[in-house]
Motif scaffolding. Structure first.
Motif, PDB file in Angstrom:
ATOM      1  N   LEU A 451       0.823  -1.197   0.000  1.00 57.26           N
ATOM      2  CA  LEU A 451       0.000   0.000   0.000  1.00 57.26           C
ATOM      3  C   LEU A 451       0.862   1.254   0.000  1.00 57.26           C
ATOM      4  O   LEU A 451       0.621   2.195  -0.760  1.00 57.26           O
ATOM      5  N   ASP A 452       1.887   1.262   0.836  1.00 62.24           N
ATOM      6  CA  ASP A 452       2.811   2.396   0.847  1.00 62.24           C
ATOM      7  C   ASP A 452       3.448   2.591  -0.515  1.00 62.24           C
ATOM      8  O   ASP A 452       3.553   3.724  -1.031  1.00 62.24           O
ATOM      9  N   LEU A 453       3.879   1.498  -1.121  1.00 63.45           N
ATOM     10  CA  LEU A 453       4.542   1.569  -2.422  1.00 63.45           C
ATOM     11  C   LEU A 453       3.597   2.083  -3.500  1.00 63.45           C
ATOM     12  O   LEU A 453       3.978   2.914  -4.335  1.00 63.45           O
ATOM     13  N   ALA A 454       2.354   1.616  -3.489  1.00 61.77           N
ATOM     14  CA  ALA A 454       1.369   2.052  -4.479  1.00 61.77           C
ATOM     15  C   ALA A 454       1.082   3.544  -4.349  1.00 61.77           C
ATOM     16  O   ALA A 454       0.951   4.275  -5.344  1.00 61.77           O
ATOM     17  N   LYS A 455       0.992   4.018  -3.110  1.00 58.57           N
ATOM     18  CA  LYS A 455       0.739   5.459  -2.908  1.00 58.57           C
ATOM     19  C   LYS A 455       1.950   6.300  -3.303  1.00 58.57           C
ATOM     20  O   LYS A 455       1.802   7.376  -3.880  1.00 58.57           O
ATOM     21  N   GLU A 456       3.138   5.783  -3.009  1.00 58.02           N
ATOM     22  CA  GLU A 456       4.357   6.526  -3.367  1.00 58.02           C
ATOM     23  C   GLU A 456       4.519   6.649  -4.882  1.00 58.02           C
ATOM     24  O   GLU A 456       4.963   7.684  -5.378  1.00 58.02           O
ATOM     25  N   SER A 457       4.128   5.612  -5.592  1.00 56.86           N
ATOM     26  CA  SER A 457       4.275   5.614  -7.047  1.00 56.86           C
ATOM     27  C   SER A 457       3.136   6.339  -7.739  1.00 56.86           C
ATOM     28  O   SER A 457       3.123   6.505  -8.960  1.00 56.86           O
ATOM     29  N   GLY A 458       2.138   6.757  -6.941  1.00 53.76           N
ATOM     30  CA  GLY A 458       1.021   7.513  -7.501  1.00 53.76           C
ATOM     31  C   GLY A 458       0.027   6.680  -8.252  1.00 53.76           C
ATOM     32  O   GLY A 458      -0.741   7.199  -9.077  1.00 53.76           O
ATOM     33  N   LYS A 459       0.043   5.362  -8.000  1.00 53.71           N
ATOM     34  CA  LYS A 459      -0.857   4.465  -8.721  1.00 53.71           C
ATOM     35  C   LYS A 459      -1.791   3.775  -7.740  1.00 53.71           C
ATOM     36  O   LYS A 459      -1.479   3.619  -6.586  1.00 53.71           O
TER      37      LYS A 459
END
Length: 459
Positions: A451-459
């Motif tokens: 979830l953190d990664l998805a939010k960081e990548s803007g996707k």
């Protein structure tokens, strides 16, 4: 006896559910406590009776529609014509319901299935009070929750109690057989390592907001569409998929998230819902204030319930994807797709039109000219049949279909009793299998970090 709150909201259900012949718990048996049952999974734990569980259940929850729906479901189980249950529900609805549960300790197994916003906090404090917890997924919906969940497992070891989540999909027969065949090296070979573009293991599931449960259209609480309370899809249903990958690829092996996991990519996207659709499943005429943040044009709700995670587990490339549609096409329902790629064969579960929307396992040789594959597969079938009599193979053009007797297809709702029975066995033994706790921690690390990664990548 526990104080009973006879409010107009729950009075009828309490009268229907209370067993007047027995209103005190049997000390020789386990006793269930239900905490704030906002999700229908809480009731499904009680769709069956258990020989070593007392019929009295102590419910602590705020007064409101979530509680009423739960009581209605229990009442339906108690009054059904075939094999009715005999649960006696004792309900406390005071504002201090959680503190009251901790103070009174009327039972020794706390079932949690509801709003996830405070669930990890509830888990930690219940464990700290020395009570066992059987929790619906997800037990953590963000990184902060993951850190607290780790502490809850440490506290459980200290207090000598068991914390466990409800992984029903391990009891689906095609999933079981996929795992069993993957352990037969003469058929499957070795598990491939895969690539990000072509993972060795893929698990995908499609779910629906509008669905039937226990024969009725499921009424969902409005907060179910709020990702700050339910959790985003990438940390919710994906827990089942991540769990199955660990369970199937590395059976009974303890995983270490600090060494065995490498996240590659993650993404998230919304499902849109109109007000009329929202009303159909919640019975509410307007969007609550807490959903205003997720509205576009004041008329369309955006629910971030879809997610995809690509990662490596002990060097094996894996992919999980969860998608939510509003309603399934006529004659269909929630679906599951899965593939495990071996050096000699692929094990594929499909649940499409060709399968009449029922999960079916196929075995597909990697090499079409593998002259001895059929003979080896036929020999290996005996190993499967020793555990699961009646399972057979049907040869198709370029693969085999695993034919499963209807008796093994118990259905999703029945899996809750199977999980509970396993948990009761672990309680009687005083411990979980050695791999369960590290693998639960690894699972929630993957979902919350994704979830953190998805939010960081803007996707």
């Amino acid at each position: 006896m526990i104080r009973k709150i006879f409010t107009p909201l729950v009075l009828a259900s309490i009268i229907a559910c209370t067993n007047t012949d027995k209103n005190s718990s049997d000390p020789s048996k386990m006793t269930l406590v239900t905490l704030d049952p906002g999700h229908f999974h809480a009731a499904l734990v009680q769709k069956s009776m258990y020989p070593n569980v007392d019929s009295n259940v102590y419910v602590y929850a705020p007064e409101g529609p979530d509680l009423q729906l739960h009581m209605d479901r229990i009442n339906a189980y108690n009054t059904r014509a075939e094999d009715p249950t005999r649960w006696a529900e004792h309900v406390y609805t005071g504002a201090d319901f959680f503190q009251k549960m901790i103070e009174e300790k009327k039972g020794n197994i706390v079932v949690m299935a509801g709003n996830n916003q405070k669930k990890t906090e509830y888990i930690y404090n219940t464990i700290d009070a020395g009570m066992n917890v059987l929790a619906d997924k997800p037990m953590a919906i963000n990184s902060e929750g993951f850190e607290l969940l780790k502490k809850a497992f440490e506290k459980a070891a200290e207090k000598n109690v068991l914390l466990y989540d409800i992984m029903t999909e391990r009891f689906e027969i095609t999933t079981i057989l996929q795992r069993e065949f993957s352990q037969l090296k003469d058929v499957f070979g070795e598990l491939e390592k895969g690539t990000p573009e072509n993972p060795a293991v893929t698990k995908e599931s499609v779910h629906h907001f509008y669905k039937f449960v226990s024969g009725n259209v499921l009424q969902r609480p409005a907060w179910f569409m709020d990702v700050t309370q339910q959790g985003e899809g990438i940390v919710d249903v994906t827990t089942h998929l991540v769990d199955l990958i660990q369970w199937a690829c590395f059976p009974e092996q303890a995983l270490d998230y600090t060494k065995d996991v490498e996240l590659i990519t993650a993404k998230r996207w919304p499902t849109t819902m109109t007000l009329s659709q929202f009303h159909a499943i919640t019975k509410q005429n307007s969007f609550p204030d807490y959903l205003q943040k997720d509205l576009s044009n004041d008329t369309t709700l955006n629910v971030f319930c879809n997610g995809e995670i690509n990662y490596k587990l002990r060097g094996v490339h894996a992919k999980v994807l969860v998608k939510w549609d509003y309603k399934a096409p006529e004659g269909t329902g929630d679906t599951h797709f899965s593939i495990m790629r071996g050096t000699r064969a692929n094990l594929i579960i499909k649940q499409g039109k060709e399968e009449n929307f029922k999960p079916v396992l196929y075995i597909e040789p990697v090499k079409k000219d593998d002259a001895t594959f059929e003979e080896d597969l036929t020999k290996a079938l005996a190993t499967i049949q020793a555990k699961y009599p009646g399972v057979a193979l049907k040869k198709l053009a370029n693969k085999w279909q695993v034919v499963v007797p209807a008796e093994y297809d118990t259905g999703h709702e029945a899996h809750f009793a199977q999980v509970t029975e396993n948990y009761l066995k672990y309680l009687s033994e005083g411990k979980l299998p050695h791999w369960e706790v590290p693998n639960m921690i690894t699972k929630y690390y993957i979902t919350t970090k994704a979830l953190d990664l998805a939010k960081e990548s803007g996707k």
